[in-house]
Design a protein around this motif. Structure first.
Motif: not given
Length: 604
Positions: A29, A32-33, A36, A145, A149
């Protein structure tokens, strides 16, 4: 099993698996930010480059915002590198766990049902299906995933440009997504059924191949083939259903992947008229075309293919006892597979071996077995397995045949049994050609027992007397059972009239029953092609002594020194010449036999 049940089982197992791996999930996570941020900057920087830069006459500002978009691309690359590092922490434990579960299931089935220990479905689960689950899971995690994101960055970007853009784009996305999700469970049910049919077909063809000789012998080819035809037809039907659901899924992909762009372009005049900037419209189009729609398309493709396949495959591991097809059964006599044509190189002009029996007596009947200058090869250009062999076996004689693996022992028994025609020379049994029974019909001159003992679905008595042309008295059957030492086995099976399931017998138990049937056979010649290899030495000795004391001739392919020592004579096949003599005299005459005796003594 229903597709809904599969979803529930796999969902429960999936939550349990992911619940114990919060650290790798947090790592994914966090990386993966950055993805984004890359997505957000991609569309927002394009809008600012147009509105605040190029359209406002400030070229440097526009280039600066495009540079920001480029920096976002670098962030995306960095994020992807970190994601792959964290992905292995999820994928490899899944594969290892599936391998362990597959092994436990296979061992459990083998212990519960020894006759079905060679389960082709277990092999498929251990190899192909574990790798399929690993690859599908890795691809699904990576793409899901990325979509989550990417969508987060794109939706935040659309809201930052103008909230009205969300009102236009999101409903079209949801319509296509809902239509797509509606196809998932039906496709999973069809794929589960297709996988069941595939495993059933593999198991059925495996059983049919193993019993093909028996099926052909009893004329059951049409019946056995009809069962396979049913499974093939079922596979064809399921493939058609799967194709139809795939077409619906493709339509849903088209709605979700193209409709938002069409809606945005159609609404562009209205957006510009209510004050939405050109840069905002271009930025929204960038979010859709470069980020959101490709991610959604990849997600739907992955979930529709890898996702449903993953559910189906994982359910095979959740299922403690997948259904297996009913076993095939056939009646008849077996014939052996010929040994592989692995022949040692021979010098030019192979030597013939004369293997005469013990001295003849006057008015002696025809030899039980007689081979004259016999040559045989598996193909016109293959090296001969047997070449120039002369052999005479007298009535009532006990002959053991020995030699290295692949040298031609099974080929010799097949020639005597009339299963193979000699390429040259003659093979006679009881004075008549070995090929073809005199007068037609079943050949009552000989009985052949191969290594894979033949046992069929029926009663114990039927399995013991099927080689006898007429009814056999109960007392005679019991005496044969006692002579072969099969009393305890018959008692455990429930007696002579108890039903027999061949799948629940061990190889040694199968051989005990087959040897008892051979003992009751009226054939004057018994051929044992390693038919005692699954018995312990004591049981083997008892069986061979009983069969040797039975009226008639016994030819045994030996795999222990004790079998050769019990025979009247021993035939040694060594690829260049054949030597025949007693166990006591052969070590001095045959270096190969001397070596074999040394190896056997070391093993025993």
């Amino acid at each position: 099993m229903s597709g809904d049940g599969a979803w529930r089982r796999v969902s429960r197992e999936g939550r349990r698996f992911l619940g114990g791996r919060s650290r790798p999930l947090r790592r994914l996570a966090l990386w993966s930010l950055l993805e984004s941020a890359h997505t957000f900057l991609g569309g927002y920087a394009v809008a600012r480059a147009l509105d605040d830069g190029f359209l406002a006459g400030r070229t440097a500002t526009g280039i600066g915002w495009l540079a920001v978009a480029g920096a976002g691309a670098l962030l995306g690359a960095l994020a992807l590198r970190g994601v792959f590092g964290g992905l292995a922490d999820l994928v490899e434990p899944l594969r290892d766990g599936l391998v362990r579960r597959s092994v436990r299931q296979a061992i459990g089935r083998a212990v519960a049902d020894p006759g079905r220990a060679g389960d082709s479905g277990a092999v498929s689960r251990l190899t192909q299906q574990t790798e399929m689950a690993r690859d599908s899971f890795a691809g699904l995690v990576l793409i899901a995933r990325s979509f989550v994101f990417t969508a987060l960055g794109a939706l935040l970007g659309l809201a930052a440009l103008d909230p009205v853009l969300l009102v236009l784009v999101v409903p079209a996305l949801l319509l296509g997504t809902v239509a797509f999700l509606a196809t998932l469970r039906p496709m999973a049910r069809v794929q589960r059924a297709a996988l069941d049919a595939d495993e059933a077909l593999a198991a059925r063809t495996g059983e049919l191949a193993a019993g093909l000789r028996d099926v052909v012998a009893c004329g059951g080819g049409a019946s056995a083939g009809a069962r396979v035809d049913v499974l093939i037809a079922e596979q064809e039907r399921l493939t058609g259903r799967l194709a139809r659901w795939t077409a619906l899924r493709t339509l849903a992909l088209g709605v979700a992947g193209r409709l938002p762009v069409v809606v945005l372009l159609a609404a562009t005049p209205w957006l510009l008229g209510r004050g939405v900037s050109t840069g905002a419209v271009a930025g929204a189009l960038t979010y859709l075309v470069q980020s959101l729609l490709p991610a959604l398309d990849a997600l739907m493709t992955a979930v529709g293919a890898a996702g449903t396949r993953l559910v189906v495959v994982l359910d095979r591991f959740c299922d403690p006892q997948p259904a297996e097809p009913a076993p095939l059964s056939a009646a008849g006599t077996t014939t052996p597979d010929p040994e592989p044509a692995r022949v040692p190189e021979r010098p030019p002009g192979p030597a013939a071996a004369r293997t005469d029996p013990v001295p003849a007596q006057s008015a002696r009947p025809a030899p039980a077995v007689e081979l004259h200058r016999v040559r045989f090869a598996y193909g016109p250009r293959a090296h001969p397995v047997i070449d120039g062999l002369d052999l005479v076996v007298g009535p009532g004689e006990h002959l053991a045949v020995v030699g290295p693996s692949g040298i031609g022992k099974s080929t010799l028994t097949a020639l005597i049994a009339g299963l193979l025609p000699p390429g040259r020379g003659t093979v006679r049994v009881a004075g008549a050609p070995a090929l073809g029974a005199p007068g037609g019909g079943p050949d009552v001159r000989r009985t052949l027992l191969p290594q894979q003992a033949y046992v069929f679905t029926g009663t114990v008595r039927e399995n013991l007397t099927h080689l006898s042309p007429g009814p056999v008295a109960g007392g005679e059957v019991r005496r044969a059972v006692a002579a072969l030492g099969a009393d305890a086995l018959v008692a455990r099976l429930g007696g002579l009239d108890a039903p027999l399931d061949p799948g629940r017998l061990s190889p040694g138990e199968r051989q005990q029953l087959a040897l008892t049937a051979a003992y009751l056979s009226p054939a004057p010649l018994l051929l044992l092609d390693e038919a005692t290899c699954h018995l312990d030495p004591r049981a083997e000795e008892r069986a061979e002594r009983a069969l040797a004391e039975r009226p008639g001739t016994l030819v045994v392919v030996a795999h222990r020194i004790s079998s050769a020592a019990r025979a009247d004579r021993v035939l040694v096949l060594d690829g260049t010449r054949a030597v025949c003599g007693t166990h006591a005299e052969l070590p001095a005459r045959s270096p190969l036999y001397r070596d074999l005796v040394g190896v056997w003594n070391a093993q025993e």
